[in-house]
Design an enzyme around this catalytic site. Structure first.
Site, PDB file in Angstrom:
ATOM      1  CD  GLU A   1      -2.891   5.802   6.562  1.00  0.00           C
ATOM      2  OE1 GLU A   1      -2.880   5.807   5.329  1.00  0.00           O
ATOM      3  OE2 GLU A   1      -1.977   5.277   7.256  1.00  0.00           O
TER       4      GLU A   1
ATOM      5  N   GLY B   1       2.659   2.592  10.684  1.00  0.00           N
ATOM      6  CA  GLY B   1       3.624   3.663  10.461  1.00  0.00           C
ATOM      7  C   GLY B   1       4.370   4.084  11.705  1.00  0.00           C
TER       8      GLY B   1
ATOM      9  CD  GLU C   1      -3.465  -2.177   7.545  1.00  0.00           C
ATOM     10  OE1 GLU C   1      -2.336  -2.359   7.100  1.00  0.00           O
ATOM     11  OE2 GLU C   1      -4.168  -1.209   7.231  1.00  0.00           O
TER      12      GLU C   1
ATOM     13  CG  HIS D   1      -5.776   2.131   5.203  1.00  0.00           C
ATOM     14  ND1 HIS D   1      -5.327   3.139   6.016  1.00  0.00           N
ATOM     15  CD2 HIS D   1      -4.778   1.228   5.106  1.00  0.00           C
ATOM     16  CE1 HIS D   1      -4.080   2.849   6.387  1.00  0.00           C
ATOM     17  NE2 HIS D   1      -3.729   1.709   5.846  1.00  0.00           N
TER      18      HIS D   1
ATOM     19  N   GLY E   1       2.874  -0.819   4.266  1.00  0.00           N
ATOM     20  CA  GLY E   1       3.024   0.562   3.847  1.00  0.00           C
ATOM     21  C   GLY E   1       4.493   0.911   3.633  1.00  0.00           C
ATOM     22  N   GLY E   2       5.112   1.490   4.644  1.00  0.00           N
ATOM     23  CA  GLY E   2       6.475   2.019   4.538  1.00  0.00           C
ATOM     24  C   GLY E   2       7.484   1.070   3.904  1.00  0.00           C
TER      25      GLY E   2
ATOM     26  CB  SER F   1       5.376  -1.428  11.972  1.00  0.00           C
ATOM     27  OG  SER F   1       5.025  -0.068  12.175  1.00  0.00           O
TER      28      SER F   1
ATOM     29  CG  ASN G   1      -1.698   1.246   1.423  1.00  0.00           C
ATOM     30  OD1 ASN G   1      -1.790   2.055   0.487  1.00  0.00           O
ATOM     31  ND2 ASN G   1      -2.269   1.435   2.597  1.00  0.00           N
ATOM     32  CD1 TRP G   2       3.890   1.126  -2.557  1.00  0.00           C
ATOM     33  CD2 TRP G   2       3.662   1.918  -4.633  1.00  0.00           C
ATOM     34  NE1 TRP G   2       4.646   0.345  -3.396  1.00  0.00           N
ATOM     35  CE2 TRP G   2       4.524   0.810  -4.672  1.00  0.00           C
ATOM     36  CE3 TRP G   2       3.379   2.589  -5.836  1.00  0.00           C
ATOM     37  CZ2 TRP G   2       5.101   0.343  -5.858  1.00  0.00           C
ATOM     38  CZ3 TRP G   2       3.941   2.132  -7.013  1.00  0.00           C
ATOM     39  CH2 TRP G   2       4.796   1.021  -7.023  1.00  0.00           C
TER      40      TRP G   2
HETATM   41  P1  PGA Z   1       2.934   0.576   7.593  1.00  0.00           P
HETATM   42  O1  PGA Z   1       1.453   0.789   6.965  1.00  0.00           O
HETATM   43  O2  PGA Z   1       3.435  -0.732   7.031  1.00  0.00           O
HETATM   44  O3  PGA Z   1       3.719   1.743   7.118  1.00  0.00           O
HETATM   45  O4  PGA Z   1       2.765   0.510   9.071  1.00  0.00           O
HETATM   46  C1  PGA Z   1       0.568  -0.287   6.839  1.00  0.00           C
HETATM   47  C2  PGA Z   1      -0.757   0.177   6.296  1.00  0.00           C
HETATM   48  O5  PGA Z   1      -1.211   1.270   6.668  1.00  0.00           O
HETATM   49  O6  PGA Z   1      -1.377  -0.524   5.464  1.00  0.00           O
END
Ligand code: PGA
Length: 255
Positions: free
Chosen positions: A97, A173, A167, A95, A233-234, A212, A9-10
Site C-alpha cells: 500500500e 484484502g 505479499e 508495504h 491484515g483483516g 488474506s 498489521n491493523w
Molecule cells: P490482508 O492484509 O490479510 O487483509 O490480506 C495483509 C497485509 O496487507 O499485510
C-alpha cells in the site's frame, strides 16, 4: 532454528479505545503460546498506549511505517528514534500500500530498513508482485528487483535481524490467498536470493507470507518449509481470530 513470527498489521483501523480493548482481550488468549514471536502493528496514534498494554507480555510492538531521517522538516513523519522511544521492536517497510498508494521506491524502502537497524528495530521488508505482473510471468523478476533494492544497504552482519514479508498484491484484502505451494515457490526463491547476498545467514532469515491469511488457511501455509510466519491484515482485527492465527493449528475436520 527460525522462530515463527505472526504479525498483525491493523493498517488505518482502530481508535485508541478499540486498540486498548483489543490488547486486553488478546493477551489472555495467547498466554502460554511459546516458540513464536507475536507482533502487533497498530496505527501510529495507538503505538504508545498499545505499547504500554504489552509491557510484561512477550508480544512485541511494531510500527507500520517510518521515515529514514532521524529528525528534520518532514511533516507528518516519525523517525526510527521516535519509534525506539515508543518501544517498537519491529517496523513494517515497503508495504504494497505504501509502494502503490504513496509511490515508495525500493531505494526509499532500503534507507528505512537501514535506519531502523541503527536503532535496533527489526525491519519487516515487504515485497510482492501485482496481478498483472504475475500474469505476465514477471513474478520472480519483480521480487528479485524489490528484494535486492530494498535490502541494498543492510549490513551483512545484521541480515538475520531482517524479516522479509512476501505479499502478492493480488492476495491482499481480496480473500484470494496464494495456495501454499505457490507461496512456497516464491519463498524458496527469496531464500535462494538471500543466500546469494548473505550466504549461510539466509537460513536464519524469517520470511512471512501475507495476503488474506485466516485462521482456516494459516496451518497449511505454515506447513511449507520456507514459510516462517504471517503478516495479517483483516483477520488480525479481532482478538479471537488473530489468536487462532498465532496458534496456527490444523483446522478441525468438519463433520
Ligand atoms: P490482508 O492484509 O490479510 O487483509 O490480506 C495483509 C497485509 O496487507 O499485510
Amino acid at each position: 532454528m527460525r522462530t515463527p513470527i505472526l504479525a498483525a498489521n491493523w493498517k488505518m483501523h482502530k481508535t485508541l479505545s478499540e486498540a486498548v480493548a483489543f490488547v486486553e482481550a488478546f493477551l489472555p488468549l495467547v498466554e502460554g503460546a511459546e516458540g513464536v514471536d507475536v507482533v502487533l502493528a497498530p496505527p501510529a496514534s495507538a503505538l504508545d498506549r498499545v505499547g504500554q498494554g504489552l509491557v510484561g507480555s512477550s508480544v512485541k510492538l511494531a510500527a507500520q511505517n517510518v521515515h529514514p531521517e532521524e529528525k528534520g522538516a518532514f511533516t507528518g513523519e516519525l523517525s526510527p528514534g521516535m519509534l525506539a522511544d515508543l518501544g517498537c521492536a519491529y517496523a513494517i517497510v515497503g508495504h504494497s500500500e505504501r509502494r502503490h498508494l504513496f509511490g515508495e521506491s525500493d531505494e526509499f524502502v532500503a534507507r528505512k530498513a537501514a535506519a531502523l537497524l541503527e536503532q535496533d528495530i527489526r525491519p519487516i521488508v515487504c515485497v510482492g508482485e501485482t496481478l498483472d505482473e504475475r500474469e505476465a510471468e514477471r513474478t520472480f523478476e519483480v521480487i528479485e528487483t524489490q528484494l535486492t533494492g530494498s535490502l541494498e544497504p543492510v549490513p551483512a552482519e545484521r541480515a538475520t535481524e531482517v524479516v522479509v514479508a512476501y505479499e502478492p498484491v493480488w492476495a491482499i484484502g481480496t480473500g484470494r490467498t496464494a495456495t501454499p505451494e505457490l507461496a512456497q515457490e516464491v519463498h524458496a526463491f527469496i531464500r535462494e536470493r538471500l543466500a546469494k547476498r548473505f550466504g549461510t545467514d539466509a537460513a536464519s532469515i524469517r520470511i512471512q507470507y501475507g495476503g488474506s491469511v485466516k485462521p482456516d488457511n494459516v496451518y497449511d501455509l505454515m506447513a511449507q518449509p520456507d514459510i516462517d510466519g504471517a503478516l495479517v491484515g483483516g483477520a488480525s482485527l479481532e482478538p479471537e481470530s488473530f489468536s487462532r492465527i498465532v496458534r496456527f493449528e490444523r483446522p478441525e475436520e468438519s463433520a
